[in-house]
Design an enzyme around this catalytic site. Sequence first.
Site, PDB file in Angstrom:
ATOM      1  N   ILE A  14       0.831  -1.203   0.000  1.00 43.47           N
ATOM      2  CA  ILE A  14       0.000   0.000   0.000  1.00 43.47           C
ATOM      3  C   ILE A  14       0.868   1.256   0.000  1.00 43.47           C
ATOM      4  O   ILE A  14       1.925   1.282   0.624  1.00 43.47           O
ATOM      5  CB  ILE A  14      -0.956  -0.024   1.231  1.00 43.47           C
ATOM      6  CG1 ILE A  14      -1.903   1.176   1.261  1.00 43.47           C
ATOM      7  CG2 ILE A  14      -0.209  -0.123   2.554  1.00 43.47           C
ATOM      8  CD1 ILE A  14      -3.078   0.993   2.227  1.00 43.47           C
ATOM      9  N   ASP A  67       0.524   4.970   1.229  1.00 42.76           N
ATOM     10  CA  ASP A  67      -0.293   5.801   2.107  1.00 42.76           C
ATOM     11  C   ASP A  67       0.249   7.237   1.976  1.00 42.76           C
ATOM     12  O   ASP A  67      -0.103   7.921   1.026  1.00 42.76           O
ATOM     13  CB  ASP A  67      -0.151   5.210   3.524  1.00 42.76           C
ATOM     14  CG  ASP A  67      -0.956   5.918   4.578  1.00 42.76           C
ATOM     15  OD1 ASP A  67      -2.091   6.302   4.293  1.00 42.76           O
ATOM     16  OD2 ASP A  67      -0.457   6.091   5.707  1.00 42.76           O
ATOM     17  N   ASP A 119      -1.415  -5.787   8.387  1.00 41.78           N
ATOM     18  CA  ASP A 119      -1.666  -6.085   9.802  1.00 41.78           C
ATOM     19  C   ASP A 119      -2.193  -4.894  10.580  1.00 41.78           C
ATOM     20  O   ASP A 119      -2.093  -3.748  10.145  1.00 41.78           O
ATOM     21  CB  ASP A 119      -0.358  -6.496  10.465  1.00 41.78           C
ATOM     22  CG  ASP A 119       0.594  -5.300  10.608  1.00 41.78           C
ATOM     23  OD1 ASP A 119       0.799  -4.590   9.610  1.00 41.78           O
ATOM     24  OD2 ASP A 119       1.093  -5.061  11.723  1.00 41.78           O
TER      25      ASP A 119
HETATM   26  P1  5GP Z   1       3.695   5.229   3.604  1.00 40.25           P
HETATM   27  O1  5GP Z   1       5.178   5.305   3.780  1.00 40.25           O
HETATM   28  O2  5GP Z   1       3.250   5.286   2.166  1.00 40.25           O
HETATM   29  O3  5GP Z   1       2.974   6.227   4.449  1.00 40.25           O
HETATM   30  O4  5GP Z   1       3.238   3.868   4.219  1.00 40.25           O
HETATM   31  C1  5GP Z   1       3.569   2.707   3.647  1.00 40.25           C
HETATM   32  C2  5GP Z   1       3.479   1.544   4.606  1.00 40.25           C
HETATM   33  O5  5GP Z   1       2.627   1.797   5.715  1.00 40.25           O
HETATM   34  C3  5GP Z   1       2.864   0.384   3.878  1.00 40.25           C
HETATM   35  O6  5GP Z   1       3.854  -0.380   3.276  1.00 40.25           O
HETATM   36  C4  5GP Z   1       2.151  -0.352   4.984  1.00 40.25           C
HETATM   37  O7  5GP Z   1       3.023  -1.296   5.545  1.00 40.25           O
HETATM   38  C5  5GP Z   1       1.801   0.686   5.988  1.00 40.25           C
HETATM   39  N1  5GP Z   1       0.365   1.099   5.853  1.00 40.25           N
HETATM   40  C6  5GP Z   1      -0.103   2.231   5.291  1.00 40.25           C
HETATM   41  N2  5GP Z   1      -1.459   2.280   5.345  1.00 40.25           N
HETATM   42  C7  5GP Z   1      -1.845   1.130   5.951  1.00 40.25           C
HETATM   43  C8  5GP Z   1      -3.138   0.592   6.294  1.00 40.25           C
HETATM   44  O8  5GP Z   1      -4.223   1.145   6.043  1.00 40.25           O
HETATM   45  N3  5GP Z   1      -3.132  -0.624   6.905  1.00 40.25           N
HETATM   46  C9  5GP Z   1      -1.974  -1.299   7.198  1.00 40.25           C
HETATM   47  N4  5GP Z   1      -2.095  -2.469   7.814  1.00 40.25           N
HETATM   48  N5  5GP Z   1      -0.747  -0.814   6.898  1.00 40.25           N
HETATM   49  C10 5GP Z   1      -0.687   0.390   6.290  1.00 40.25           C
END
Ligand code: 5GP
Length: 182
Positions: free
Chosen positions: A104, A106, A162
């Site tokens: 994902i 985010d 998770d």
């Molecule tokens: P970013 O660096 O893009 O903010 O976040 C990436 C990581 O955050 C993803 O690889 C994932 O492991 C975790 N993450 C982001 N959103 C979610 C979510 O809604 N649920 C879960 N379980 N993990 C998330």
Amino acid sequence: MSIIHLHGKSFEPFLPEALIQEKVKELAEQLDNDYTDKKPLFIAILNGSFMFAADIFKYLTIEAEICFIKLASYKGTKSTGQVITAIGLDTDIHNRHVIILEDIIDTGKTMNEFLPQLFNQQPASLKVAILLHKPNATEFNIKIDYCCFSIPNKFVLGYGLDYDGYGRNIKEIYQIIEEGKK
Ligand code: 5GP
Ligand code: MG
């Protein structure tokens, strides 16, 4: 599928197993077409992408390699904003066609920090394939080449993702029920 409770939070059904499998299979077919004869190297980002990566790889029919790295930035349901490399890359990517497999995007911070490290090693090409994208949460400008689902900015779990370590074994994807909205 019905509401589940984990660690004091409640989650409702969001993406059913059949739909996830349909989209993942479609993506694998697209990768089959785009990477014929290119012998690509997939880099799956642990932990969250292990199920997505396994399914993509099972559906794939071209010659391809896969390796794994481990990055983490989440604690509970919130991003800590700090990306830690827990297991690094042990494969030479110079002149290789590389595809990142991530569960994902985010905020985009993880990819924003990791992609330049890979570009420095001069791969022949570098693309990003993800299962889920939260466009309304994304703060960094990341080029997403392949994506199965765009979803709202709500915490999800299941299919490898998770909540504090639990819920990864669920075959469907569930979405958090925010307090006061039930
Ligand atoms: P970013 O660096 O893009 O903010 O976040 C990436 C990581 O955050 C993803 O690889 C994932 O492991 C975790 N993450 C982001 N959103 C979610 C979510 O809604 N649920 C879960 N379980 N993990 C998330
Ligand atoms: Mg992840």
